[in-house]
Design a protein around this motif. Structure first.
Motif, PDB file in Angstrom:
ATOM      1  N   GLY A 153       1.241  -1.428  -0.095  1.00  0.00           N
ATOM      2  CA  GLY A 153       0.438   0.157  -0.027  1.00  0.00           C
ATOM      3  C   GLY A 153       0.099   1.396  -0.256  1.00  0.00           C
ATOM      4  O   GLY A 153       0.436   2.664   0.119  1.00  0.00           O
ATOM      5  N   GLY A 154       2.564   1.222   0.365  1.00  0.00           N
ATOM      6  CA  GLY A 154       2.510   2.562  -0.259  1.00  0.00           C
ATOM      7  C   GLY A 154       3.347   2.691   1.173  1.00  0.00           C
ATOM      8  O   GLY A 154       4.167   4.038   1.371  1.00  0.00           O
ATOM      9  N   ASN A 155       2.692   2.331   2.345  1.00  0.00           N
ATOM     10  CA  ASN A 155       3.930   2.999   3.342  1.00  0.00           C
ATOM     11  C   ASN A 155       4.846   2.238   3.899  1.00  0.00           C
ATOM     12  O   ASN A 155       5.162   1.298   3.509  1.00  0.00           O
ATOM     13  N   ASP A 156       5.691   2.454   4.999  1.00  0.00           N
ATOM     14  CA  ASP A 156       6.366   2.144   5.196  1.00  0.00           C
ATOM     15  C   ASP A 156       6.613   1.169   6.510  1.00  0.00           C
ATOM     16  O   ASP A 156       5.598   1.650   8.202  1.00  0.00           O
ATOM     17  N   LEU A 157       7.296  -0.084   6.848  1.00  0.00           N
ATOM     18  CA  LEU A 157       7.200  -0.432   8.532  1.00  0.00           C
ATOM     19  C   LEU A 157       7.128   0.005   9.485  1.00  0.00           C
ATOM     20  O   LEU A 157       6.860  -0.882  10.597  1.00  0.00           O
ATOM     21  N   LYS A 158       8.162   0.661   9.459  1.00  0.00           N
ATOM     22  CA  LYS A 158       8.288   1.711  10.866  1.00  0.00           C
ATOM     23  C   LYS A 158       7.390   1.412  11.178  1.00  0.00           C
ATOM     24  O   LYS A 158       6.958   1.610  11.956  1.00  0.00           O
ATOM     25  N   ASP A 159       5.719   2.331  10.366  1.00  0.00           N
ATOM     26  CA  ASP A 159       4.497   2.627  11.008  1.00  0.00           C
ATOM     27  C   ASP A 159       4.343   1.170  11.975  1.00  0.00           C
ATOM     28  O   ASP A 159       3.050   2.063  12.786  1.00  0.00           O
ATOM     29  N   MET A 160       4.659   0.361  11.563  1.00  0.00           N
ATOM     30  CA  MET A 160       3.626  -0.848  11.863  1.00  0.00           C
ATOM     31  C   MET A 160       4.792  -1.689  13.299  1.00  0.00           C
ATOM     32  O   MET A 160       4.545  -2.135  14.284  1.00  0.00           O
ATOM     33  N   GLY A 161       6.072  -0.331  13.591  1.00  0.00           N
ATOM     34  CA  GLY A 161       6.527  -0.605  14.789  1.00  0.00           C
ATOM     35  C   GLY A 161       8.117  -1.615  14.136  1.00  0.00           C
ATOM     36  O   GLY A 161       8.759  -1.819  15.391  1.00  0.00           O
ATOM     37  N   ARG A 162       8.404  -1.595  12.893  1.00  0.00           N
ATOM     38  CA  ARG A 162       9.638  -2.287  12.617  1.00  0.00           C
ATOM     39  C   ARG A 162      10.492  -1.917  13.259  1.00  0.00           C
ATOM     40  O   ARG A 162      10.305  -1.374  11.794  1.00  0.00           O
ATOM     41  N   ILE A 163      12.001  -1.709  13.640  1.00  0.00           N
ATOM     42  CA  ILE A 163      13.178  -1.107  12.859  1.00  0.00           C
ATOM     43  C   ILE A 163      14.530  -2.150  12.525  1.00  0.00           C
ATOM     44  O   ILE A 163      14.153  -3.038  12.919  1.00  0.00           O
ATOM     45  N   SER A 164      15.356  -1.083  12.251  1.00  0.00           N
ATOM     46  CA  SER A 164      16.497  -1.740  11.820  1.00  0.00           C
ATOM     47  C   SER A 164      17.718  -1.046  12.568  1.00  0.00           C
ATOM     48  O   SER A 164      18.310  -0.193  12.545  1.00  0.00           O
ATOM     49  N   LEU A 165      18.473  -1.576  13.380  1.00  0.00           N
ATOM     50  CA  LEU A 165      19.283  -1.017  13.942  1.00  0.00           C
ATOM     51  C   LEU A 165      20.514  -0.897  12.766  1.00  0.00           C
ATOM     52  O   LEU A 165      20.994  -2.719  13.072  1.00  0.00           O
ATOM     53  N   LYS A 166      21.371  -0.352  12.736  1.00  0.00           N
ATOM     54  CA  LYS A 166      22.394  -0.445  12.221  1.00  0.00           C
ATOM     55  C   LYS A 166      23.774  -1.280  12.980  1.00  0.00           C
ATOM     56  O   LYS A 166      23.483  -1.561  14.579  1.00  0.00           O
ATOM     57  N   GLY A 167      24.333  -2.040  12.088  1.00  0.00           N
ATOM     58  CA  GLY A 167      24.849  -2.762  12.438  1.00  0.00           C
ATOM     59  C   GLY A 167      24.276  -4.483  12.955  1.00  0.00           C
ATOM     60  O   GLY A 167      24.989  -5.608  13.625  1.00  0.00           O
ATOM     61  N   SER A 168      22.400  -4.772  13.195  1.00  0.00           N
ATOM     62  CA  SER A 168      22.224  -5.809  13.932  1.00  0.00           C
ATOM     63  C   SER A 168      21.908  -6.313  12.302  1.00  0.00           C
ATOM     64  O   SER A 168      21.348  -6.099  11.031  1.00  0.00           O
ATOM     65  N   ALA A 169      22.048  -7.676  12.437  1.00  0.00           N
ATOM     66  CA  ALA A 169      21.492  -8.330  11.009  1.00  0.00           C
ATOM     67  C   ALA A 169      20.676  -8.755  11.159  1.00  0.00           C
ATOM     68  O   ALA A 169      19.669  -9.163  10.280  1.00  0.00           O
ATOM     69  N   SER A 170      19.053  -8.363  12.506  1.00  0.00           N
ATOM     70  CA  SER A 170      17.747  -9.339  12.194  1.00  0.00           C
ATOM     71  C   SER A 170      17.005  -7.782  12.870  1.00  0.00           C
ATOM     72  O   SER A 170      17.418  -6.612  13.444  1.00  0.00           O
ATOM     73  N   TYR A 171      15.454  -7.608  12.567  1.00  0.00           N
ATOM     74  CA  TYR A 171      14.997  -6.119  12.553  1.00  0.00           C
ATOM     75  C   TYR A 171      14.010  -6.475  14.141  1.00  0.00           C
ATOM     76  O   TYR A 171      13.888  -8.282  14.460  1.00  0.00           O
ATOM     77  N   LEU A 172      14.144  -5.812  15.027  1.00  0.00           N
ATOM     78  CA  LEU A 172      13.387  -5.230  15.754  1.00  0.00           C
ATOM     79  C   LEU A 172      11.502  -4.665  15.968  1.00  0.00           C
ATOM     80  O   LEU A 172      11.664  -4.152  14.692  1.00  0.00           O
ATOM     81  N   TRP A 173      11.194  -4.632  17.475  1.00  0.00           N
ATOM     82  CA  TRP A 173       9.957  -4.545  17.621  1.00  0.00           C
ATOM     83  C   TRP A 173       9.502  -3.929  18.669  1.00  0.00           C
ATOM     84  O   TRP A 173       9.891  -3.611  19.204  1.00  0.00           O
ATOM     85  N   ASP A 174       8.849  -2.669  18.024  1.00  0.00           N
ATOM     86  CA  ASP A 174       8.473  -2.036  19.548  1.00  0.00           C
ATOM     87  C   ASP A 174       6.658  -2.227  19.594  1.00  0.00           C
ATOM     88  O   ASP A 174       6.074  -1.981  18.560  1.00  0.00           O
ATOM     89  N   PRO A 175       6.678  -3.267  20.398  1.00  0.00           N
ATOM     90  CA  PRO A 175       5.426  -3.643  20.793  1.00  0.00           C
ATOM     91  C   PRO A 175       4.204  -2.791  21.137  1.00  0.00           C
ATOM     92  O   PRO A 175       3.146  -3.109  20.554  1.00  0.00           O
ATOM     93  N   ARG A 176       4.710  -1.805  21.321  1.00  0.00           N
ATOM     94  CA  ARG A 176       3.469  -0.408  22.162  1.00  0.00           C
ATOM     95  C   ARG A 176       3.207   0.247  20.243  1.00  0.00           C
ATOM     96  O   ARG A 176       2.054  -0.179  20.472  1.00  0.00           O
ATOM     97  N   VAL A 177       4.449   0.346  19.214  1.00  0.00           N
ATOM     98  CA  VAL A 177       3.584   1.146  18.348  1.00  0.00           C
ATOM     99  C   VAL A 177       3.082  -0.495  17.244  1.00  0.00           C
ATOM    100  O   VAL A 177       1.882   0.185  16.874  1.00  0.00           O
ATOM    101  N   PHE A 178       3.289  -1.555  17.092  1.00  0.00           N
ATOM    102  CA  PHE A 178       2.396  -2.353  17.220  1.00  0.00           C
ATOM    103  C   PHE A 178       1.022  -2.554  17.453  1.00  0.00           C
ATOM    104  O   PHE A 178      -0.079  -2.866  16.448  1.00  0.00           O
ATOM    105  N   ILE A 179       1.130  -2.879  18.721  1.00  0.00           N
ATOM    106  CA  ILE A 179      -0.307  -2.607  18.973  1.00  0.00           C
ATOM    107  C   ILE A 179      -1.222  -1.788  18.523  1.00  0.00           C
ATOM    108  O   ILE A 179      -2.649  -1.898  18.468  1.00  0.00           O
ATOM    109  N   GLY A 180      -0.417  -0.550  19.296  1.00  0.00           N
ATOM    110  CA  GLY A 180      -1.234   0.397  18.411  1.00  0.00           C
ATOM    111  C   GLY A 180      -1.981   0.122  17.074  1.00  0.00           C
ATOM    112  O   GLY A 180      -3.189   0.572  16.118  1.00  0.00           O
TER     113      GLY A 180
END
Length: 111
Positions: free
Chosen positions: A37-64
């Motif tokens: 839909g042209g949206n950014d997965l960061k809006d769902m709470g998924r983030i990528s930290l520099k130097g990290s191989a995996s994605y992390l989630w902010d659960p509060r953002v995801f629940i919202g």
């Protein structure tokens, strides 16, 4: 009964699936629909930290995000009704106070 333990700022995808009881297939479907839909997965709470191989989630953002985009969408098909009820039950059963307040507001909103 499972309860949310949100004492971490970011959690792994595996932890997110465990605390929300959402299947991996549904999470990835939600992500695909959101991205298509042209949206950014960061809006769902998924983030990528520099130097990290995996994605992390902010659960509060995801629940919202779940509340806003999966509980408030108009229902077109039978499976969407069942999915909405499942998400509501997950949020209420897990006893997340913020979500219970938001759900109450949505159910008692007079448009």
């Amino acid at each position: 009964m499972q309860s949310f333990n949100l004492n971490k700022l970011w959690i792994t995808t595996k932890e997110l699936l465990k605390i929300t009881s959402i299947s991996r297939a549904n999470l990835f479907r939600y992500m695909k629909e959101w991205k298509d839909g042209g949206n950014d997965l960061k809006d769902m709470g998924r983030i990528s930290l520099k130097g990290s191989a995996s994605y992390l989630w902010d659960p509060r953002v995801f629940i919202g995000w779940l509340i806003k985009h999966k509980l408030q969408e108009p229902i077109k098909f039978d499976y969407e009704l069942k999915e909405k009820e499942t998400i509501k039950n997950i949020l209420v059963v897990n006893n997340l106070p913020l979500n219970r307040q938001q759900l109450w507001k949505e159910e008692n909103r007079h448009d």
